[in-house]
Design an enzyme around this catalytic site. Structure first.
Site, PDB file in Angstrom:
ATOM      1  N   ASN A  32       0.649  -0.979   0.040  1.00 19.52           N
ATOM      2  CA  ASN A  32       0.099  -0.012   0.057  1.00 19.52           C
ATOM      3  C   ASN A  32       0.817   1.103  -0.051  1.00 19.52           C
ATOM      4  O   ASN A  32       2.151   1.163   0.149  1.00 19.52           O
ATOM      5  CB  ASN A  32      -1.025   0.004   1.369  1.00 19.52           C
ATOM      6  N   ASP A  40      19.915  -0.255   2.786  1.00 12.54           N
ATOM      7  CA  ASP A  40      21.421  -0.157   2.380  1.00 12.54           C
ATOM      8  C   ASP A  40      21.708  -1.684   2.348  1.00 12.54           C
ATOM      9  O   ASP A  40      23.001  -1.972   2.035  1.00 12.54           O
ATOM     10  CB  ASP A  40      21.833   0.438   3.655  1.00 12.54           C
ATOM     11  N   HIS A  62      23.669   2.993  12.977  1.00 14.44           N
ATOM     12  CA  HIS A  62      24.801   3.928  13.304  1.00 14.44           C
ATOM     13  C   HIS A  62      25.398   3.768  14.543  1.00 14.44           C
ATOM     14  O   HIS A  62      24.437   3.255  15.544  1.00 14.44           O
ATOM     15  CB  HIS A  62      23.951   5.547  13.315  1.00 14.44           C
ATOM     16  N   ALA A 116      -1.009  -3.013  13.627  1.00 19.85           N
ATOM     17  CA  ALA A 116      -0.988  -1.921  13.237  1.00 19.85           C
ATOM     18  C   ALA A 116      -0.026  -0.976  14.542  1.00 19.85           C
ATOM     19  O   ALA A 116      -0.033  -1.188  15.591  1.00 19.85           O
ATOM     20  CB  ALA A 116      -2.051  -1.169  12.973  1.00 19.85           C
ATOM     21  N   THR A 121      11.685  -4.803  16.553  1.00 22.79           N
ATOM     22  CA  THR A 121      12.947  -4.858  16.845  1.00 22.79           C
ATOM     23  C   THR A 121      13.861  -6.303  16.722  1.00 22.79           C
ATOM     24  O   THR A 121      15.009  -5.954  17.012  1.00 22.79           O
ATOM     25  CB  THR A 121      13.125  -4.029  18.093  1.00 22.79           C
ATOM     26  N   ARG A 139       0.459 -14.109  20.234  1.00 22.68           N
ATOM     27  CA  ARG A 139      -0.087 -15.786  20.333  1.00 22.68           C
ATOM     28  C   ARG A 139      -0.081 -16.166  18.787  1.00 22.68           C
ATOM     29  O   ARG A 139       0.347 -15.558  17.885  1.00 22.68           O
ATOM     30  CB  ARG A 139      -1.640 -15.643  20.399  1.00 22.68           C
TER      31      ARG A 139
END
Length: 160
Positions: A32, A40, A62, A116, A121, A139
């Site tokens: 979308n 990179d 970084h 959403a 991470t 779950r």
């Protein structure tokens, strides 16, 4: 512009890629609007994925310490601003909902739904529903999630 895009895939603009050539998108994937990829390092998106609006995938990292972000020395002693990147992989059959951010080095397993607004991470296993900031597995996805159990949504439609 892209490293690879599979048959039947569709990207709804506007979209932004840092390089593009490092991104591979599988077959029959829908992406979308406001999709942003800072590729990179490699970004691989599997077949039959659905990606909601405003999704961002980033691969660069970084240095955490401010003085190291300002400059490091290369092997020849030249001062440079350096960053590095880690690849991202999204398995086949995934649904990445609106406003998700996927961070460097993440692998999302096949048939996973990322809720959403999540900030991913770390890796998410296959067949999971995961959400949150930071994103975590809520779950496993099971047949209890089937539209067969939601006749008010399925209405007169059928599951193939």
């Amino acid at each position: 512009m892209l490293g690879e895009i599979g048959e039947g895939s569709f990207l709804q603009g506007p979209i932004t890629f840092h390089y593009g050539k490092h991104t591979k998108i599988g077959k029959h994937t829908f992406i979308n609007f406001n999709f942003t990829v800072q590729d990179d390092a490699s970004v691989i998106i599997g077949d039959h994925c659905d990606i909601g609006p405003n999704v961002t995938i980033v691969t660069p990292l970084h240095p955490m310490l401010a003085n190291e972000r300002r400059s490091l020395c290369d092997k020849d002693g030249n001062k440079k601003r350096l960053c590095y990147a880690e690849p991202v992989k999204i398995g086949s059959g995934c649904w990445i909902c609106a406003n998700v951010i996927i961070c460097p080095g993440v692998v999302i397993g096949n048939n996973t739904v990322v809720g959403a607004g999540s900030v991913v991470t770390r890796d998410i296993p296959a067949n999971s529903f995961a959400a949150g900031a930071p994103c975590k597995v809520i779950r496993a996805l099971t047949q209890a999630d089937s539209l067969k159990r939601k006749p008010e949504i399925l209405a007169d439609n059928q599951i193939l």
